[in-house]
Enzyme design. Structure first.
Site, short mmCIF file in Angstrom:
data_model
loop_
_atom_site.label_atom_id
_atom_site.label_comp_id
_atom_site.label_asym_id
_atom_site.label_seq_id
_atom_site.Cartn_x
_atom_site.Cartn_y
_atom_site.Cartn_z
N HIS A 158 18.71 23.37 24.53
CA HIS A 158 19.52 22.44 23.74
C HIS A 158 20.66 21.83 24.54
CE1 HIS A 158 18.09 24.58 19.78
NE2 HIS A 158 17.18 23.81 20.31
N CYS A 172 31.37 5.71 30.06
CA CYS A 172 30.51 5.97 31.23
C CYS A 172 31.07 5.17 32.41
CB CYS A 172 29.09 5.52 30.90
SG CYS A 172 28.01 5.52 32.34
P1 OAD Z 1 21.97 30.89 14.02
O1 OAD Z 1 23.40 30.80 13.61
O2 OAD Z 1 20.98 30.16 13.20
O3 OAD Z 1 21.53 32.42 14.04
C1 OAD Z 1 22.32 33.39 14.66
C2 OAD Z 1 21.61 34.73 14.55
O4 OAD Z 1 22.35 35.67 15.30
C3 OAD Z 1 21.48 35.27 13.13
O5 OAD Z 1 20.14 35.66 12.89
C4 OAD Z 1 22.41 36.51 13.12
O6 OAD Z 1 21.93 37.58 12.31
C5 OAD Z 1 22.38 36.89 14.59
N1 OAD Z 1 23.58 37.62 15.05
C6 OAD Z 1 24.85 37.58 14.59
N2 OAD Z 1 25.63 38.39 15.31
C7 OAD Z 1 24.85 38.97 16.26
C8 OAD Z 1 25.07 39.89 17.32
N3 OAD Z 1 26.28 40.41 17.56
N4 OAD Z 1 24.01 40.24 18.10
C9 OAD Z 1 22.78 39.73 17.88
N5 OAD Z 1 22.51 38.86 16.90
C10 OAD Z 1 23.54 38.47 16.10
O7 OAD Z 1 21.90 30.47 15.57
P2 OAD Z 1 20.62 30.01 16.40
O8 OAD Z 1 19.41 30.74 15.98
O9 OAD Z 1 21.02 30.04 17.83
O10 OAD Z 1 20.99 23.79 17.51
O11 OAD Z 1 20.49 28.50 15.95
C11 OAD Z 1 19.52 27.70 16.53
C12 OAD Z 1 20.03 26.29 16.69
O12 OAD Z 1 20.51 25.80 15.42
C13 OAD Z 1 21.23 26.14 17.58
O13 OAD Z 1 20.89 26.06 18.95
C14 OAD Z 1 21.85 24.88 17.11
C15 OAD Z 1 21.77 25.11 15.62
O14 OAD Z 1 21.77 23.97 14.82
C16 OAD Z 1 21.49 22.66 17.96
O15 OAD Z 1 22.69 22.46 18.02
C17 OAD Z 1 20.46 21.69 18.40
#
Ligand code: OAD
Length: 250
Positions: free
Chosen positions: A123, A151
């Site tokens: 991303h 830019c």
């Molecule tokens: P999310 O906020 O959707 O999910 C975060 C996950 O991390 C959840 O399942 C939590 O349970 C878990 N979590 C929280 N604390 C934790 C810890 N200490 N250790 C391990 N896990 C933990 O974030 P992403 O899955 O990264 O996209 O989201 C995916 C994408 O959605 C992001 O890259 C972003 C967002 O919109 C863009 O900006 C394009």
């Protein structure tokens, strides 16, 4: 110190002998560094802000200043954060596993700051900017105090080099992620809600190709019931424990 994290013996054994390992990380791995996740109910960014007002090309067209300022706030947050033991354990894995691929959805650069050498950024990276017209990585002129700055080559607005909703992922990164997932023996899904495509498909590709799939997350995700091992706990505790048990000399 005694903790209640249970790392399956089978996993440690397989990991010790594994030649090819892929790791996919999401916002959760940086949570213990103080960087907010997106979807956690109280603290997630999308609980407080509307993505369509801040993280789409249309939002930037409508109000470039607002979007730029929101990213400036996030940049400051990220630059004040430090990598945590979870990030550092992945650096050790990279050193130990002959063919190791780290794929991240995070834009915070904390894996790189922890010392990971090769990071597939699905991303983008919040630390970089690109021209909003040409998509080329550019650094704003030091004298340009515009919000957003322009830019230096063509005068269009600069924007953060991150993937917004509705945009495609960088082709090369996606290709590398796809290849590594389909060709690994062990696949880890760490700190991601596993709902955003195409990243959410990567563990399934790995599983279909015969890899052991492991999820590390203190919560449940749509992936949890399908994985070979769900390790319930924060990655900043689980990963150091797993790495120490797998490679005690590290
Ligand atoms: P999310 O906020 O959707 O999910 C975060 C996950 O991390 C959840 O399942 C939590 O349970 C878990 N979590 C929280 N604390 C934790 C810890 N200490 N250790 C391990 N896990 C933990 O974030 P992403 O899955 O990264 O996209 O989201 C995916 C994408 O959605 C992001 O890259 C972003 C967002 O919109 C863009 O900006 C394009």
């Amino acid at each position: 110190m005694q903790n209640n994290i249970d790392i399956p013996d089978e996993l440690i054994k397989i990991l010790r002998g594994a030649e090819r390992v892929a790791v996919l990380t999401g916002a959760g791995i940086s949570a213990e560094s103080g960087v907010p996740t997106f979807r956690d109910a109280q603290t997630g960014l999308w609980a407080q802000y509307r993505p369509e007002q801040l993280a789409t090309p249309q939002a930037f067209q409508r109000d470039p200043r607002l979007v730029w300022e929101w990213y400036t706030w996030r940049r400051n947050l990220v630059s004040a954060a430090k990598p945590n033991p979870g990030h550092r354990s992945i650096v050790i894995m990279e050193k130990r596993v002959p063919k190791f691929t780290l794929i991240t959805q995070n834009v915070d650069g904390l894996h790189q700051r922890a010392g990971s050498q090769v990071v597939v950024e699905l991303h983008g990276n919040i630390e970089r900017n690109k021209c909003s017209r040409e998509g080329i990585i550019r650094t704003p002129d030091a004298k340009d105090k515009g919000i957003p700055p322009r830019c230096p080559a063509c005068g269009s607005y600069l924007r953060p080099d991150v993937v917004w909703f509705g945009e495609s992922l960088p082709e090369q990164a996606l290709e590398r992620a796809w290849r590594a997932s389909g060709n690994c023996q062990v696949f880890f899904s760490i700190g991601t809600s596993a709902v955003v495509q195409p990243a959410a498909t990567l563990p399934l590709i790995a599983q279909e190709a015969g890899a052991i799939v492991v999820e590390i997350n203190p919560g449940e995700t749509p992936l949890s019931r399908q994985v070979d091992h769900h390790i319930d706990g924060p990655s900043g505790l689980v990963l150091p424990e797993m790495v120490t048990q797998t490679w005690p000399e590290s």
